[in-house]
Write a protein that holds these residues in place. Sequence first.
Motif, PDB file in Angstrom:
ATOM      1  N   GLY A 133      79.124  42.781  24.690  1.00 45.10           N
ATOM      2  CA  GLY A 133      80.168  42.904  25.683  1.00 45.10           C
ATOM      3  C   GLY A 133      80.727  41.577  26.157  1.00 45.10           C
ATOM      4  O   GLY A 133      81.859  41.502  26.631  1.00 45.10           O
ATOM      5  N   ALA A 134      79.920  40.514  26.014  1.00 48.38           N
ATOM      6  CA  ALA A 134      80.357  39.187  26.438  1.00 48.38           C
ATOM      7  C   ALA A 134      80.839  38.316  25.284  1.00 48.38           C
ATOM      8  O   ALA A 134      81.410  37.246  25.525  1.00 48.38           O
ATOM      9  CB  ALA A 134      79.210  38.475  27.159  1.00 48.38           C
ATOM     10  N   THR A 135      80.617  38.761  24.049  1.00 48.51           N
ATOM     11  CA  THR A 135      81.034  37.967  22.884  1.00 48.51           C
ATOM     12  C   THR A 135      82.141  38.643  22.087  1.00 48.51           C
ATOM     13  O   THR A 135      82.710  38.039  21.174  1.00 48.51           O
ATOM     14  CB  THR A 135      79.833  37.693  21.958  1.00 48.51           C
ATOM     15  N   SER A 155      77.019  36.940  32.915  1.00 46.61           N
ATOM     16  CA  SER A 155      75.742  37.653  33.027  1.00 46.61           C
ATOM     17  C   SER A 155      75.527  38.517  31.787  1.00 46.61           C
ATOM     18  O   SER A 155      76.367  39.350  31.449  1.00 46.61           O
ATOM     19  CB  SER A 155      75.766  38.544  34.281  1.00 46.61           C
ATOM     20  N   VAL A 156      74.399  38.310  31.113  1.00 46.96           N
ATOM     21  CA  VAL A 156      74.059  39.075  29.911  1.00 46.96           C
ATOM     22  C   VAL A 156      72.671  39.675  30.100  1.00 46.96           C
ATOM     23  O   VAL A 156      71.719  38.963  30.417  1.00 46.96           O
ATOM     24  CB  VAL A 156      74.072  38.176  28.657  1.00 46.96           C
ATOM     25  N   HIS A 157      72.550  40.983  29.917  1.00 49.15           N
ATOM     26  CA  HIS A 157      71.263  41.663  30.027  1.00 49.15           C
ATOM     27  C   HIS A 157      70.738  41.954  28.625  1.00 49.15           C
ATOM     28  O   HIS A 157      71.424  42.591  27.832  1.00 49.15           O
ATOM     29  CB  HIS A 157      71.406  42.973  30.797  1.00 49.15           C
ATOM     30  N   CYS A 211      79.278  46.650  29.951  1.00 48.41           N
ATOM     31  CA  CYS A 211      77.871  47.077  30.070  1.00 48.41           C
ATOM     32  C   CYS A 211      76.897  45.899  30.114  1.00 48.41           C
ATOM     33  O   CYS A 211      75.690  46.078  29.957  1.00 48.41           O
ATOM     34  CB  CYS A 211      77.471  48.098  29.003  1.00 48.41           C
ATOM     35  N   ALA A 212      77.400  44.691  30.339  1.00 52.52           N
ATOM     36  CA  ALA A 212      76.582  43.469  30.465  1.00 52.52           C
ATOM     37  C   ALA A 212      75.768  43.165  29.208  1.00 52.52           C
ATOM     38  O   ALA A 212      74.797  42.428  29.262  1.00 52.52           O
ATOM     39  CB  ALA A 212      75.666  43.543  31.689  1.00 52.52           C
ATOM     40  N   GLU A 231      75.981  46.103  34.678  1.00 55.95           N
ATOM     41  CA  GLU A 231      76.194  46.947  33.503  1.00 55.95           C
ATOM     42  C   GLU A 231      77.327  47.969  33.696  1.00 55.95           C
ATOM     43  O   GLU A 231      77.130  49.178  33.520  1.00 55.95           O
ATOM     44  CB  GLU A 231      74.891  47.643  33.100  1.00 55.95           C
ATOM     45  N   PRO A 232      78.530  47.525  34.032  1.00 53.62           N
ATOM     46  CA  PRO A 232      79.659  48.451  34.206  1.00 53.62           C
ATOM     47  C   PRO A 232      80.014  49.134  32.899  1.00 53.62           C
ATOM     48  O   PRO A 232      80.195  48.481  31.872  1.00 53.62           O
ATOM     49  CB  PRO A 232      80.785  47.535  34.685  1.00 53.62           C
TER      50      PRO A 232
END
Length: 267
Positions: free
Chosen positions: A214-216, A234-236, A209-210, A160-161
């Motif tokens: 943030g990934a899409t 990685s997705v939280h 922030c994972a 989660e940066p």
Amino acid sequence: PAAASAEELTGLTANEIVARMGLGWNLGNTFDAHHGNTWDVYSQEQSWGNPKVTPELIHKVKEAGFKTIRIPVTWYPQLSKDGNYTIKPAFLARVKEVVDMAYAEGLFVIINMHHEEWLNTAKLDTDYVQIGEQLAAIWAQVADAFADYDQHLIFEGMNEPRMKGTSQEWNGNEAGYAAVHYLNQLFVDTVRKSGGNNAERYLMVPGYCASVEGATNELFKLPQDSADNRIIVSVHAYTPYPFALQSMPDGGTDSFELTNIGQTSEI
């Protein structure tokens, strides 16, 4: 390294390995704790109230039907003050010991870089080059220590940066996304050049922030990689919220971190 009970894994793609990983269990509040003393190798892992990890615990995880165990690790309390961010050998050996416990059960294992306050900082968007020096130094040592481990072992570059404590902490901005991309690329490059099985190891990278967003988001970029189809995003996800982060009557929180593992280079 300890031999996994399953066959030695090599040559699989990210999609194939994710399909095998199945349901995972998080060894939380243990090596990711960041209290205790540094002269007792077991102190950090017990400092948040959990017992010392044993083979019996890992066997129970396998017995319960889990195929993957995530071992989050906070490294900074165990770094020598030598200017090179050297991980104390006893602590790194202890992490390896627990990884070997999981290997003995034939589990997939994820180790990461977790509650690192020097990384999750308000100045992430401006200080990412300096931050990257420490990130690369730690991952170079971890990658070297586990270079002979097969594809059962997966590295997750960051947890989660984000620009902690700012108005952009959970949403990010263009500079924040760029900083995360820089650090993801540095992580991949550092591991790949370390040799051994790290040349084809699966590497998990987060978006800002994972989060799912943030990934899409169009600002998210996959790092370039010398290996073909070995990156996992990685997705939280903390959903549903009453289950994942339920407030307790005493004001505390029961927190269950759910890590959803998705494919990468074909996204």
